[in-house]
Motif scaffolding. Structure first.
Motif, PDB file in Angstrom:
ATOM      1  N   THR A  52     -34.883 -13.136  28.006  1.00 23.17           N
ATOM      2  CA  THR A  52     -34.077 -14.268  28.497  1.00 23.17           C
ATOM      3  C   THR A  52     -32.677 -14.263  27.875  1.00 23.17           C
ATOM      4  O   THR A  52     -31.720 -14.697  28.508  1.00 23.17           O
ATOM      5  CB  THR A  52     -34.774 -15.618  28.241  1.00 23.17           C
ATOM      6  OG1 THR A  52     -34.961 -15.800  26.830  1.00 23.17           O
ATOM      7  CG2 THR A  52     -36.111 -15.696  28.940  1.00 23.17           C
ATOM      8  N   ARG A  68     -26.537 -13.477  28.121  1.00 21.84           N
ATOM      9  CA  ARG A  68     -25.467 -12.532  27.789  1.00 21.84           C
ATOM     10  C   ARG A  68     -24.744 -12.061  29.048  1.00 21.84           C
ATOM     11  O   ARG A  68     -23.523 -11.873  29.043  1.00 21.84           O
ATOM     12  CB  ARG A  68     -26.051 -11.327  27.035  1.00 21.84           C
ATOM     13  CG  ARG A  68     -26.409 -11.649  25.597  1.00 21.84           C
ATOM     14  CD  ARG A  68     -27.133 -10.493  24.925  1.00 21.84           C
ATOM     15  NE  ARG A  68     -27.440 -10.780  23.547  1.00 21.84           N
ATOM     16  CZ  ARG A  68     -26.618 -10.559  22.517  1.00 21.84           C
ATOM     17  NH1 ARG A  68     -25.442  -9.989  22.744  1.00 21.84           N
ATOM     18  NH2 ARG A  68     -26.965 -10.865  21.295  1.00 21.84           N
ATOM     19  N   SER A 113     -23.619 -18.056  22.403  1.00 15.43           N
ATOM     20  CA  SER A 113     -24.234 -19.310  21.964  1.00 15.43           C
ATOM     21  C   SER A 113     -23.589 -20.527  22.638  1.00 15.43           C
ATOM     22  O   SER A 113     -24.290 -21.344  23.229  1.00 15.43           O
ATOM     23  CB  SER A 113     -24.200 -19.450  20.441  1.00 15.43           C
ATOM     24  OG  SER A 113     -25.280 -18.752  19.885  1.00 15.43           O
ATOM     25  N   ARG A 150     -28.254 -23.460  31.574  1.00 12.74           N
ATOM     26  CA  ARG A 150     -29.678 -23.319  31.218  1.00 12.74           C
ATOM     27  C   ARG A 150     -30.572 -23.568  32.437  1.00 12.74           C
ATOM     28  O   ARG A 150     -31.536 -22.847  32.670  1.00 12.74           O
ATOM     29  CB  ARG A 150     -30.067 -24.287  30.087  1.00 12.74           C
ATOM     30  CG  ARG A 150     -29.238 -24.124  28.822  1.00 12.74           C
ATOM     31  CD  ARG A 150     -29.997 -24.591  27.612  1.00 12.74           C
ATOM     32  NE  ARG A 150     -31.130 -23.726  27.338  1.00 12.74           N
ATOM     33  CZ  ARG A 150     -31.042 -22.574  26.679  1.00 12.74           C
ATOM     34  NH1 ARG A 150     -29.899 -22.158  26.214  1.00 12.74           N
ATOM     35  NH2 ARG A 150     -32.121 -21.841  26.488  1.00 12.74           N
ATOM     36  N   ARG A 176     -35.224 -18.267  22.969  1.00 13.93           N
ATOM     37  CA  ARG A 176     -35.149 -19.393  22.036  1.00 13.93           C
ATOM     38  C   ARG A 176     -35.992 -20.575  22.499  1.00 13.93           C
ATOM     39  O   ARG A 176     -36.438 -21.375  21.703  1.00 13.93           O
ATOM     40  CB  ARG A 176     -33.692 -19.876  21.894  1.00 13.93           C
ATOM     41  CG  ARG A 176     -32.708 -18.830  21.453  1.00 13.93           C
ATOM     42  CD  ARG A 176     -32.997 -18.362  20.046  1.00 13.93           C
ATOM     43  NE  ARG A 176     -31.964 -17.442  19.548  1.00 13.93           N
ATOM     44  CZ  ARG A 176     -31.793 -16.201  19.947  1.00 13.93           C
ATOM     45  NH1 ARG A 176     -32.589 -15.677  20.861  1.00 13.93           N
ATOM     46  NH2 ARG A 176     -30.846 -15.442  19.434  1.00 13.93           N
ATOM     47  N   ASP A 177     -36.183 -20.691  23.825  1.00 18.10           N
ATOM     48  CA  ASP A 177     -36.889 -21.864  24.370  1.00 18.10           C
ATOM     49  C   ASP A 177     -38.014 -21.462  25.310  1.00 18.10           C
ATOM     50  O   ASP A 177     -38.432 -22.238  26.142  1.00 18.10           O
ATOM     51  CB  ASP A 177     -35.897 -22.768  25.123  1.00 18.10           C
ATOM     52  CG  ASP A 177     -35.279 -22.059  26.338  1.00 18.10           C
ATOM     53  OD1 ASP A 177     -35.363 -20.817  26.416  1.00 18.10           O
ATOM     54  OD2 ASP A 177     -34.737 -22.758  27.209  1.00 18.10           O
ATOM     55  N   ARG A 189     -24.971 -18.488  14.152  1.00 17.00           N
ATOM     56  CA  ARG A 189     -25.680 -18.514  15.448  1.00 17.00           C
ATOM     57  C   ARG A 189     -26.983 -19.324  15.319  1.00 17.00           C
ATOM     58  O   ARG A 189     -27.322 -20.118  16.198  1.00 17.00           O
ATOM     59  CB  ARG A 189     -25.943 -17.082  15.929  1.00 17.00           C
ATOM     60  CG  ARG A 189     -26.229 -16.982  17.395  1.00 17.00           C
ATOM     61  CD  ARG A 189     -25.455 -15.850  18.040  1.00 17.00           C
ATOM     62  NE  ARG A 189     -25.930 -14.540  17.622  1.00 17.00           N
ATOM     63  CZ  ARG A 189     -26.849 -13.847  18.293  1.00 17.00           C
ATOM     64  NH1 ARG A 189     -27.413 -14.352  19.359  1.00 17.00           N
ATOM     65  NH2 ARG A 189     -27.183 -12.649  17.884  1.00 17.00           N
ATOM     66  N   ASP A 215     -27.735 -22.450  17.639  1.00 19.34           N
ATOM     67  CA  ASP A 215     -28.877 -22.414  18.565  1.00 19.34           C
ATOM     68  C   ASP A 215     -29.934 -23.470  18.213  1.00 19.34           C
ATOM     69  O   ASP A 215     -30.641 -23.960  19.090  1.00 19.34           O
ATOM     70  CB  ASP A 215     -29.533 -21.019  18.561  1.00 19.34           C
ATOM     71  CG  ASP A 215     -28.621 -19.932  19.127  1.00 19.34           C
ATOM     72  OD1 ASP A 215     -27.610 -20.275  19.784  1.00 19.34           O
ATOM     73  OD2 ASP A 215     -28.905 -18.737  18.899  1.00 19.34           O
ATOM     74  N   ARG A 229     -28.213 -27.417  18.991  1.00 15.18           N
ATOM     75  CA  ARG A 229     -27.587 -27.827  20.256  1.00 15.18           C
ATOM     76  C   ARG A 229     -28.441 -28.917  20.909  1.00 15.18           C
ATOM     77  O   ARG A 229     -29.640 -29.056  20.624  1.00 15.18           O
ATOM     78  CB  ARG A 229     -27.415 -26.619  21.171  1.00 15.18           C
ATOM     79  CG  ARG A 229     -28.720 -26.059  21.632  1.00 15.18           C
ATOM     80  CD  ARG A 229     -28.546 -24.790  22.429  1.00 15.18           C
ATOM     81  NE  ARG A 229     -29.829 -24.274  22.834  1.00 15.18           N
ATOM     82  CZ  ARG A 229     -30.086 -22.993  23.037  1.00 15.18           C
ATOM     83  NH1 ARG A 229     -29.156 -22.088  22.879  1.00 15.18           N
ATOM     84  NH2 ARG A 229     -31.283 -22.607  23.412  1.00 15.18           N
TER      85      ARG A 229
HETATM   86  O1   DC Z   1     -31.780 -12.982  21.826  1.00 17.10           O
HETATM   87  P1   DC Z   1     -30.280 -12.760  21.975  1.00 17.10           P
HETATM   88  O2   DC Z   1     -29.573 -12.568  20.670  1.00 17.10           O
HETATM   89  O3   DC Z   1     -29.960 -11.703  22.953  1.00 17.10           O
HETATM   90  O4   DC Z   1     -29.749 -14.150  22.587  1.00 17.10           O
HETATM   91  C1   DC Z   1     -28.377 -14.377  22.772  1.00 17.10           C
HETATM   92  C2   DC Z   1     -28.086 -15.867  22.806  1.00 17.10           C
HETATM   93  O5   DC Z   1     -28.567 -16.432  24.001  1.00 17.10           O
HETATM   94  C3   DC Z   1     -28.661 -16.696  21.672  1.00 17.10           C
HETATM   95  O6   DC Z   1     -27.773 -16.771  20.575  1.00 17.10           O
HETATM   96  C4   DC Z   1     -28.866 -18.032  22.296  1.00 17.10           C
HETATM   97  C5   DC Z   1     -29.033 -17.746  23.772  1.00 17.10           C
HETATM   98  N1   DC Z   1     -30.408 -17.850  24.249  1.00 17.10           N
HETATM   99  C6   DC Z   1     -30.841 -19.092  24.607  1.00 17.10           C
HETATM  100  O7   DC Z   1     -30.109 -20.056  24.451  1.00 17.10           O
HETATM  101  N2   DC Z   1     -32.081 -19.251  25.128  1.00 17.10           N
HETATM  102  C7   DC Z   1     -32.897 -18.213  25.282  1.00 17.10           C
HETATM  103  N3   DC Z   1     -34.108 -18.407  25.810  1.00 17.10           N
HETATM  104  C8   DC Z   1     -32.474 -16.922  24.902  1.00 17.10           C
HETATM  105  C9   DC Z   1     -31.224 -16.772  24.369  1.00 17.10           C
END
Ligand code: DC
Length: 230
Positions: free
Chosen positions: A43, A48, A104, A113, A134-135, A184, A188, A191
């Motif tokens: 995700t 990105r 971020s 989102r 992250r979620d 970061r 993250d 927020r």
């Molecule tokens: O896992 P990553 O470092 O490639 O994720 C990049 C950014 O994307 C991370 O800093 C926050 C966001 N992200 C998010 O908000 N929700 C997710 N499910 C995955 C990543």
């Protein structure tokens, strides 16, 4: 290609892994998906890709409306190995330091989102998915069959990032990486929309002293135990 493990009770299931940057989610989820014959859904790569598109088109990371429009309109395709943005292979570009810095704030916008979550759920509608982010355990797939939260010390995560960067030919220092990761994490986790959290039903795995092989083995062990109870 690793030997695939057949666990028929897992058919149609979703395995979700969350955790901070550098905790080993991507490599672990990718290997796990390959071992189970599941789709790997990264995700973070989707956020990105949206960020890369915005940067290329001079859109500010604060412009919520423009970013939401981008998130709704761009075509993102993940093949497990590669990431395509409007049919262009952007697998490398989405990992560059500018994107890493901007992703971020871009991903913090509610509209961005919503658009991403809808696509993520569509990919996983038939299950057989290992996803990470992250979620994914809290918001995207609250009913995931197996939930894991990976963590590791800041220094370990920074060292891993440093190795990743040097493989890409990007020079950096441990201090720089620790500072970036801490910033970061802070962003993250605090927020307003879908912050990084460990849900009560996620299994916690600290990867500080584990190799990738050990991480994957531990999760497979958990999967086998859970499968008996599913
Ligand atoms: O896992 P990553 O470092 O490639 O994720 C990049 C950014 O994307 C991370 O800093 C926050 C966001 N992200 C998010 O908000 N929700 C997710 N499910 C995955 C990543």
């Amino acid at each position: 290609m690793s030997k695939q493990i057949k666990l028929s009770a897992l058919q149609g299931k979703v395995i979700a892994i969350d955790g901070p940057a550098g905790s080993g989610k991507s490599t672990t989820a990718r290997r796990l998906a390959s071992k189970l014959g599941f789709v790997y859904l990264d995700t973070g790569a989707m956020y990105r890709a949206v960020t890369l598109f915005a940067l290329r088109n001079g859109v500010s990371v604060d412009d919520a409306r423009a970013l939401e429009t981008i998130a709704r309109r761009v075509k993102i395709r993940l093949t497990g190995e590669k990431v395509f943005l409007n049919d262009e292979d952007v697998t490398k570009d989405i990992r560059n330091p500018e994107v890493t810095k901007a992703v971020s704030p871009v991903s913090a916008h509610e509209g961005v989102r919503k658009a991403m979550v809808a696509q993520q759920r569509a990919v996983a509608k038939d299950g057989n998915v290992v996803t990470e982010g992250r979620d994914t355990t809290s918001v995207v797939f609250p009913d995931a069959d197996i939930k894991v939260y990976l963590e590791a010390s800041l220094e370990t995560r920074a060292r891993r990032r440093l190795i990743d960067f040097s493989r890409q030919g990007i020079s950096s220092t441990l201090e720089e990486q620790m500072k970036d990761l801490a910033a970061r994490d802070e962003y993250d986790s605090n927020r307003q929309h879908s912050p990084l959290t460990r849900t009560h039903d996620s299994i916690l795995l600290d990867t500080t002293n584990l190799t990738i092989d050990e991480q994957v083995e531990r999760i497979l062990k958990l999967v086998r135990i859970r499968v008996k109870n599913i």
